[in-house]
Design an enzyme around this catalytic site. Structure first.
Site, PDB file in Angstrom:
ATOM      1  CB  CYS A   2      17.383 -43.316  -1.403  1.00  0.00           C
ATOM      2  SG  CYS A   2      16.256 -41.753  -2.044  1.00  0.00           S
ATOM      3  NE  ARG A  27      23.231 -44.648  -1.892  1.00  0.00           N
ATOM      4  CZ  ARG A  27      23.964 -44.970  -3.108  1.00  0.00           C
ATOM      5  NH1 ARG A  27      24.994 -45.048  -3.073  1.00  0.00           N
ATOM      6  NH2 ARG A  27      23.014 -44.689  -4.330  1.00  0.00           N
ATOM      7  CD1 TRP A  74      18.575 -36.018  -2.421  1.00  0.00           C
ATOM      8  CD2 TRP A  74      19.427 -35.687  -0.577  1.00  0.00           C
ATOM      9  NE1 TRP A  74      19.201 -34.673  -2.659  1.00  0.00           N
ATOM     10  CE2 TRP A  74      19.642 -34.533  -1.461  1.00  0.00           C
ATOM     11  CE3 TRP A  74      20.210 -35.640   0.600  1.00  0.00           C
ATOM     12  CZ2 TRP A  74      20.264 -33.287  -0.932  1.00  0.00           C
ATOM     13  CZ3 TRP A  74      20.862 -34.634   1.072  1.00  0.00           C
ATOM     14  CH2 TRP A  74      20.767 -33.513   0.454  1.00  0.00           C
ATOM     15  CG  ASN A 100      18.261 -44.215  -5.356  1.00  0.00           C
ATOM     16  OD1 ASN A 100      17.836 -42.891  -5.491  1.00  0.00           O
ATOM     17  ND2 ASN A 100      19.476 -44.522  -5.708  1.00  0.00           N
ATOM     18  N   GLY A 101      15.342 -43.205  -7.020  1.00  0.00           N
ATOM     19  CA  GLY A 101      15.288 -42.641  -8.531  1.00  0.00           C
ATOM     20  C   GLY A 101      13.978 -41.730  -8.723  1.00  0.00           C
ATOM     21  CD  GLU A 481      32.710 -23.906  -9.994  1.00  0.00           C
ATOM     22  OE1 GLU A 481      32.368 -22.909  -9.475  1.00  0.00           O
ATOM     23  OE2 GLU A 481      32.528 -25.225  -9.260  1.00  0.00           O
ATOM     24  CE  LYS A 485      34.048 -27.186  -7.330  1.00  0.00           C
ATOM     25  NZ  LYS A 485      33.396 -25.746  -6.993  1.00  0.00           N
ATOM     26  CD  GLU A 488      35.600 -24.644  -3.497  1.00  0.00           C
ATOM     27  OE1 GLU A 488      35.149 -24.626  -2.565  1.00  0.00           O
ATOM     28  OE2 GLU A 488      35.020 -24.734  -4.500  1.00  0.00           O
ATOM     29  CG  HIS A 504      41.378  -4.565 -21.367  1.00  0.00           C
ATOM     30  ND1 HIS A 504      41.271  -3.462 -22.147  1.00  0.00           N
ATOM     31  CD2 HIS A 504      40.662  -5.355 -22.125  1.00  0.00           C
ATOM     32  CE1 HIS A 504      40.606  -3.433 -23.162  1.00  0.00           C
ATOM     33  NE2 HIS A 504      40.191  -5.004 -23.450  1.00  0.00           N
ATOM     34  CE  LYS A 603      28.344 -29.695  -0.175  1.00  0.00           C
ATOM     35  NZ  LYS A 603      28.862 -29.499  -1.493  1.00  0.00           N
TER      36      LYS A 603
HETATM   37  C1  AGP Z   1      31.380 -24.403  -4.223  1.00  0.00           C
HETATM   38  O1  AGP Z   1      32.319 -25.388  -4.360  1.00  0.00           O
HETATM   39  C2  AGP Z   1      31.834 -23.858  -2.800  1.00  0.00           C
HETATM   40  N1  AGP Z   1      31.707 -24.919  -1.778  1.00  0.00           N
HETATM   41  C3  AGP Z   1      30.870 -22.815  -2.238  1.00  0.00           C
HETATM   42  O2  AGP Z   1      31.134 -21.570  -3.233  1.00  0.00           O
HETATM   43  C4  AGP Z   1      29.639 -22.870  -2.827  1.00  0.00           C
HETATM   44  O3  AGP Z   1      29.046 -22.803  -3.880  1.00  0.00           O
HETATM   45  C5  AGP Z   1      28.744 -21.541  -2.131  1.00  0.00           C
HETATM   46  O4  AGP Z   1      29.098 -21.453  -0.844  1.00  0.00           O
HETATM   47  C6  AGP Z   1      26.919 -21.616  -2.239  1.00  0.00           C
HETATM   48  O5  AGP Z   1      26.641 -22.597  -1.589  1.00  0.00           O
HETATM   49  P1  AGP Z   1      25.148 -23.079  -1.942  1.00  0.00           P
HETATM   50  O6  AGP Z   1      24.968 -23.547  -3.246  1.00  0.00           O
HETATM   51  O7  AGP Z   1      24.611 -24.146  -0.744  1.00  0.00           O
HETATM   52  O8  AGP Z   1      24.318 -21.786  -1.569  1.00  0.00           O
END
Ligand code: AGP
Length: 608
Positions: A2, A27, A74, A100-101, A481, A485, A488, A504, A603
């Site tokens: 927060c 925040r 938050w 906060n916490g 993952e 990263k 993206e 394979h 996002k």
């Molecule tokens: C993660 O780095 C990406 N931005 C994306 O794959 C994200 O994880 C995915 O869109 C799911 O989002 P959510 O966890 O908000 O559902």
């Protein structure tokens, strides 16, 4: 996480505090509030929603005074409503507290306060502090706060104002950040320097379990015993934008650094005094949990990857079949789920359309749906049967880091709890696994402290056209993952594979110098992973191996070794994920890309 501001000085406190909250709103922004000492009255205004809602609510009110505290929230405990917005007060309305916490023992404290006649008026853990101040205040607010901090368990930053203290705001911290702003005839405290950077650039950090007395004439810092402690004052060179990012160039870099706290906060408050887990938030009776015959995890993107790790943990600890499904595919294959199915929907934003639709389908099939989300009040949290909140704090960067890290902690905790209730792990084993988990924030910090060579590697790989990621067991989801990263953030073609799959087909992708990242922490499958490293190296790959301290088995075949501390193999995703986050972010930075807002991405993907 927060936003917190405290002020004592000669200016009108309302404007100083609101100005600080505006800069801190990144925040946390699901509610906000202020307390201003106006004459002998402590006036409190608070409002759910964005800060603008609060500003509108107080625009017609007279909140004159030169002492004030404020908060943008938050939510972690209690939905984002007016009633749960900070500041929180005591029964008499003479105390105001922002926090906060997580106060992990707040339920025990609440029970005691209610037995002693206090009336609780919110769902938050914070409110207990206001009532404890009411009980213990004897004219020395700082001594009162010191006494209370000794009885609190968990992580906290507290800022307290009292109607009878016209020249004093008291603050305290444990595990979460608090910083002092030093002015001329005025002084400040805040969650970070953005709280007061418009007024002063002279700051002082506050260390663990220290209590700050903020007066117009100056600031005194003591330990919990009341002994005055010295501290370094420093000049803040950052501009406001940089200050919001903790001095980093991008929010993502700051959020990577916040991962130890994200895990610590997500674990916090979920263990009871006997060292076992206590997850009321699952809203499932022990019998419900014992009736589960299968688990289905639905998610997208990085959340899908944390779900894959959850599969390994839950199957290992609970001996339950676990399917992990791309949420966008789940409902279209007419899945076989029903009353004996526990569906876990993982979503940082809690607004991802694919995950939401999959959740709705599962509920229509009478499955029990548990949401794992970072966002209190999100649609996923409201439509699920139960919610397990991760406490990573608001994540600004599109590429998820600390939220995924918190999701990993969450799936371990949920898996252990299911095993604890179903008896597939005895209490000693559960305690042992929890002890291992509690060590992870410090181990993650250790990895973060070793990222120099990874930043160098990023500069060397910035022109790579293709990178492969290999892992086995829980290393496989992390290979996925790592590849996501890099895709993206740096727009580089990257793929993650189970290392055993490389022969394979994918091995045909390897050319001279193709970077291949192999996640090879100490593991029962180590010999096979070493073979995989040799196989790709023999075909010209540039091998980058993430390996455990002291393990030399891969060294002869690795062009670069990235070391991580030793831990239980099932928990290694909490460590192996970090170098890959840093590598991708630094490659993107080296390529001059916008690390926080990569092209074509959002996002939260709120459309199917
Ligand atoms: C993660 O780095 C990406 N931005 C994306 O794959 C994200 O994880 C995915 O869109 C799911 O989002 P959510 O966890 O908000 O559902």
């Amino acid at each position: 996480m927060c936003g917190i501001v405290g002020y004592v000085g000669e200016q009108q406190a309302l404007e100083v505090v609101l100005g600080g909250l505006r800069r801190l709103e990144y925040r946390g922004y699901d509610s906000a509030g202020v307390a201003i000492l106006s004459g002998s009255d402590l006036l409190v205004e608070r409002k759910a929603g964005k800060l603008a809602n609060l500003e509108k609510a107080i625009s017609e009110k007279e909140l004159a005074g030169t002492l004030g505290i404020g908060h943008t929230r938050w939510a972690t405990h209690g939905p984002p409503t007016d009633r749960n917005a900070h500041p929180h007060q005591d029964c008499a309305g003479k105390v105001a507290v922002v926090h906060n916490g997580t106060i992990e023992n707040f339920e025990v404290l609440v029970r005691g306060l209610e037995e002693r006649g206090h009336a609780r008026r919110s769902d938050t853990d914070t409110e207990v502090v206001a009532h404890l101040v009411e009980e213990r205040y004897d004219g020395d607010l700082a001594a009162t706060v010191r006494s209370i901090c000794k009885d609190l368990e968990g992580s906290f930053v507290l800022v307290v104002a009292h109607q009878d203290e016209p020249d004093l705001v008291v603050a305290a911290r444990r595990n979460l950040p608090l910083v002092i702003g030093l002015g001329d005839g005025e002084n400040f405290v805040g969650s970070d320097v953005t709280a007061f950077i418009a007024h002063t650039r002279e700051a002082r950090a506050v260390d663990q379990d220290q209590v700050v007395e903020v007066r117009r004439s100056g600031v005194v810092v003591t330990d919990l015993g009341g002994t005055v402690v010295d501290g370094e004052t420093y000049h803040v060179d950052w501009d406001t934008a940089a200050a919001e990012k903790g001095g980093h160039e991008f929010f993502m870099l700051k959020e990577i650094e916040e991962q130890p706290a994200a895990v610590r906060e997500t674990l916090g408050g979920r263990m009871q005094e006997d060292g076992l887990l206590h997850l009321d938030e699952l809203s499932m009776s022990d019998d419900d949990i014992r009736q589960i015959e299968q688990v289905v995890i639905i998610a997208c993107g990085s959340s899908y990857h944390s779900g894959l790790v959850g599969k390994y943990a839950i199957e290992r600890w609970c001996r339950l079949p676990v399917q992990v499904e791309m949420a966008s595919e789940f409902r279209y294959r007419d899945p076989v789920v029903g009353r004996s199915t526990l569906v876990i929907a993982i979503s940082q934003s809690g607004e991802t359309a694919d995950t939401l639709e999959a959740l709705r389908h599962a509920r229509a099939q009478k499955a029990w749906v548990l949401a794992v989300t970072n966002t209190v009040g999100s649609t996923v949290s409201r439509e699920a049967d139960a919610v397990f909140y991760t406490r990573g704090g608001p994540e600004v960067a599109v590429a998820s880091t600390k939220a995924v890290m918190a999701q990993l902690a969450a799936v371990y905790v949920v898996g252990l709890y299911l095993a604890q209730v179903r008896g597939t792990r005895d209490t000693d084993e559960v305690r042992a696994h929890l002890a291992d988990l509690l060590e992870m924030p410090d181990l993650i910090q250790e990895v973060l402290d070793r990222m120099g060579p990874v930043r160098q590697l990023a500069r060397e790989l910035q022109d790579a056209e293709r990178v492969l990621f290999l892992g086995r067991h829980v290393g496989y989801p992390m290979a996925l993952e790592g590849a996501l990263k890099l895709k993206e953030l740096a727009y580089i073609s990257a793929e993650g594979f189970p290392a055993g799959e490389i022969k394979h087909g994918p091995i045909a992708l390897i050319e001279e110098g193709t970077p291949v990242v192999v996640l090879a922490p100490r593991h029962a499958l180590q010999a096979k992973l070493v073979n995989n490293v040799q196989e790709v190296r023999a075909r010209g790959a540039r091998t980058i191996v993430i390996a455990t301290d002291g393990d030399e088995s891969v060294t002869p075949y690795a062009d670069t070794v990235i070391r991580i501390p030793d831990t239980k193999s099932l928990l290694t995703p909490l460590l192996t994920i970090v170098p890959m986050q840093v590598l991708s972010a630094e490659i993107a930075r080296a390529r001059g890309l916008d690390v926080d807002q990569p092209r074509n991405l959002a996002k939260s993907v709120t459309v199917e």
